[in-house]
Structures are given as C-alpha cells and as structure tokens.
Motif scaffolding. Sequence first.
Motif, PDB file in Angstrom:
ATOM      1  N   GLN A 252       0.786  -1.238   0.000  1.00  0.00           N
ATOM      2  CA  GLN A 252       0.000   0.000   0.000  1.00  0.00           C
ATOM      3  C   GLN A 252       0.822   1.294   0.000  1.00  0.00           C
ATOM      4  O   GLN A 252       0.241   2.366  -0.113  1.00  0.00           O
ATOM      5  N   HIS A 253       2.148   1.231   0.098  1.00  0.00           N
ATOM      6  CA  HIS A 253       2.891   2.461   0.395  1.00  0.00           C
ATOM      7  C   HIS A 253       2.896   3.494  -0.718  1.00  0.00           C
ATOM      8  O   HIS A 253       3.328   4.629  -0.514  1.00  0.00           O
ATOM      9  N   GLU A 255      -0.064   4.102  -2.329  1.00  0.00           N
ATOM     10  CA  GLU A 255      -1.455   4.545  -2.417  1.00  0.00           C
ATOM     11  C   GLU A 255      -1.540   5.991  -1.932  1.00  0.00           C
ATOM     12  O   GLU A 255      -0.547   6.559  -1.452  1.00  0.00           O
ATOM     13  N   GLN A 270      -9.253   2.625   3.720  1.00  0.00           N
ATOM     14  CA  GLN A 270      -8.784   1.279   3.374  1.00  0.00           C
ATOM     15  C   GLN A 270      -7.266   1.131   3.544  1.00  0.00           C
ATOM     16  O   GLN A 270      -6.740   0.038   3.399  1.00  0.00           O
ATOM     17  N   ILE A 271      -6.602   2.241   3.839  1.00  0.00           N
ATOM     18  CA  ILE A 271      -5.142   2.218   4.005  1.00  0.00           C
ATOM     19  C   ILE A 271      -4.821   2.005   5.476  1.00  0.00           C
ATOM     20  O   ILE A 271      -5.350   2.704   6.350  1.00  0.00           O
ATOM     21  N   GLU A 272      -3.958   1.053   5.778  1.00  0.00           N
ATOM     22  CA  GLU A 272      -3.609   0.732   7.158  1.00  0.00           C
ATOM     23  C   GLU A 272      -2.833   1.881   7.820  1.00  0.00           C
ATOM     24  O   GLU A 272      -2.125   2.641   7.156  1.00  0.00           O
ATOM     25  N   THR A 275       0.884   1.962   7.239  1.00  0.00           N
ATOM     26  CA  THR A 275       1.180   2.421   5.882  1.00  0.00           C
ATOM     27  C   THR A 275       1.120   3.935   5.798  1.00  0.00           C
ATOM     28  O   THR A 275       1.981   4.569   5.173  1.00  0.00           O
ATOM     29  N   LYS A 276       0.124   4.550   6.426  1.00  0.00           N
ATOM     30  CA  LYS A 276      -0.020   6.008   6.381  1.00  0.00           C
ATOM     31  C   LYS A 276       1.214   6.701   6.976  1.00  0.00           C
ATOM     32  O   LYS A 276       1.639   7.742   6.487  1.00  0.00           O
TER      33      LYS A 276
END
Length: 395
Positions: A252-253, A255, A270-272, A275-276
């Motif tokens: 996801q990085h 996104e 939906q992004i963990e 990851t954020k």
Amino acid sequence: MRKISIRDLEAGSKFTKSLYLDKDTVFVGADQPITQQDLDRLVQFGITFILTDGEKVTADLNDKSSATSGPGYFDTNLPFYQDDENSTRYKYLLEKANSSKVEFNAVFKDCFDLVQKTYKSASEGRYTEIREFREIAERIADHTKTNAQIPILLLSHSHAGYYLYTHICYATFFSVMLGNFLEFSRPKLIDLALASLFADIGMVTVPEEVSEKKGNLTELDLKTIKRHPVTGYQILTQRLKLKNSLAIVALQHHEAVDGSGYPQRILANQIEELTKVFMIADQFAAMIHPRPYRAAILPYEAMKIMISENVNRFDLKMVRLFLNKLSMFPVGSGVVLSDLRMGMVIESNKDKPLRPVIRVTKDADGKRLKHLEFVDLMKDLNLYIQQAIPFSQIY
C-alpha cells in the motif's frame, strides 16, 4: 578502484571514499571508521581484500577537537554568546545529539548492511530469516524512542551506498520517528520499523536499466516500476512468511488517501495506519536524498511540497504533526537569516513552523563563530529565515 589487503586495515581507520566488497557492495562508507567487528566479518567470510578509490585519512593528533567538530558533529565546546537558561538548554540539546552520534551511526550502518545483503539476495531468488530484521527493528525503535535529537542526527547524517538500500534505512528511521510522535507503544514501533525495512523489497525485481535510468521514464518503464508493491507483497507473504499486517505496508505504500495512488487506488479508510505513517516518511526521505535522475531537494522544499502539492496523498493529521514537530524548516536543516547569518534549526516552535530556534554558526560575512549563539525567532521578531541552505554550508 584499487585493491587493499585486509592485512593493511586496522580498527579505527577511515578512508576518503567508500570501501567496497565488489563494484556494487559498500562495506564501509566514506569517513566512517572501520570497526573490529567489520574486520572479523571479512575474515569470517574469507574475504582477503576490499576496493576503494579513496585514500586513508590521517588524523591530526594535535587537533584535539577534530573528533567532535567534523561533519555531523555540533561543536559545543565554545563560550556562550549569552549565558542564560535558554542557551544552556539549547547547548544541552546539541550535546545530547553529539553523545548519540556514535550509537546512531552504528545502528544505521548495521541497518544498511542487513538491507543490502537481504535485498541483493532477494534479487537472486534467495531469502533471509525475519529474525535478523526483528533485531535491527528493535534497535531502531529503542534508539529513536529514547533519543529526542533523532531529527538532527538524521538530517546531518551522510551515508554512501546504493540509493535504494540507503533510502530504506532513512525512511525507516523517519517512519519510527513519526510513530514515536504519534505515541505508538514499543511493540508497535518495532512492527512499524520491521514493515518499513521490507517496504521496497519489490524493487529488486525491477531491471537495473529502469531503476537506474537518468532520463525520462517510458510508459513501459513506469508500468514496470508500478508492479513493485504487488511483487514485494508476494515476496513477503509467500517467501518470507511475514505476517499480513506488516507485509501490507509494501503493498500500500504508494497509495494515496484521495484514491489517486497505485496499485489498487484505494481510499484513506482502506489504508492501514502503519502504511499512512510510512508513506509520509518514505516521501520525505526520498526527496531530501539524491536519485539517479535528480539531485537532493532541500528539506524545506521537501516539506513545502508535502504540505502543498502532495497534501492530498497523506493523512492530514499525521502531516500536521510531522510539520509541527520538525518545523517548516526541519530540525537539523541549514538556513540563512534575514541579517545574512547562517545556522542550523535545532528546535521547532509548536504551531509556528516558520519561526523555529536557530543555532547560529556563521556571521554575515560567512566567518565561523567562535562562540555559541542561539536565536529563538518567536522572541526575536525582527529576524526571519531568508532561505534554506544545504547542511554542508553551515559549518
């Protein structure tokens, strides 16, 4: 590059340019001391020589200040310009950074060595044990959590080596730093560090002629690069058996919270969370260090891009925290004041990111100061920061 026999190396030696095991693999960076552990590893693996374009650094024994006044060190053995409570506190900040420098360098070097070894092995279809990474993740988490001066150390640090491996180490430190700002628990910081270290492992499948390309990327090049999050996720879950809650960061990085990222174009909810955090650290670290196709961007310019052009990519709460803790001119970066004096940002002022605390290092004529002088731009309203400059210019 010329060969140097390991019999001619000794612990504490430094060279003007990096030492290599082969043409691609950095063993010790420029101006970094060789440790006895380094020498033992060479013997252990049967390596009889190393390569370098540099020369051995000969220390001036008469210069007793050389160990604490070189690049990355903050000469604090000077008289105060103004001996007051604030100056004493600011001096303490720099002394803490100095005392943490050796440990920071060691952790960073060990991180780089492990990432280099593992990513190179992965590119050849060979994979490592997660255990080694958990150990370095714990060291990074503990060093960052107990060291408030980590922003100064990160921005004053320089490491020679292949940019992908170097980038992952910087991004991991910045990621854990932001996680600490967010008051993550120690286990959560360790998980964040572990996930960050593996986040770009999919890049090992990108051909060198694409990843090292200095010109414009073609549409095919971009498609090849944009596959690396999925490939990395597959390597982590299928080959390394990393748990999904950590491997997801690799997927996801790239996104964006507004849905404009890749590979899945998912939205913020939906992004963990891990990851954020890594997305912000990854972007900032990438911009302030050079790439094959561009020079490094000054930390101030990088911060400006993140909060203006790219603001819709990141979690707004996290970006604001990152800005408030580091300032618009990030802690550890170089600046020129409106009276033409130069210095380094050593502390941010909450909610006033344009008016941090500066350690002044040079006068208006560019001459090095022989005293410790500090300026708090929240108190001295007649001064302001005129421009950002590279760290290399302030000492």
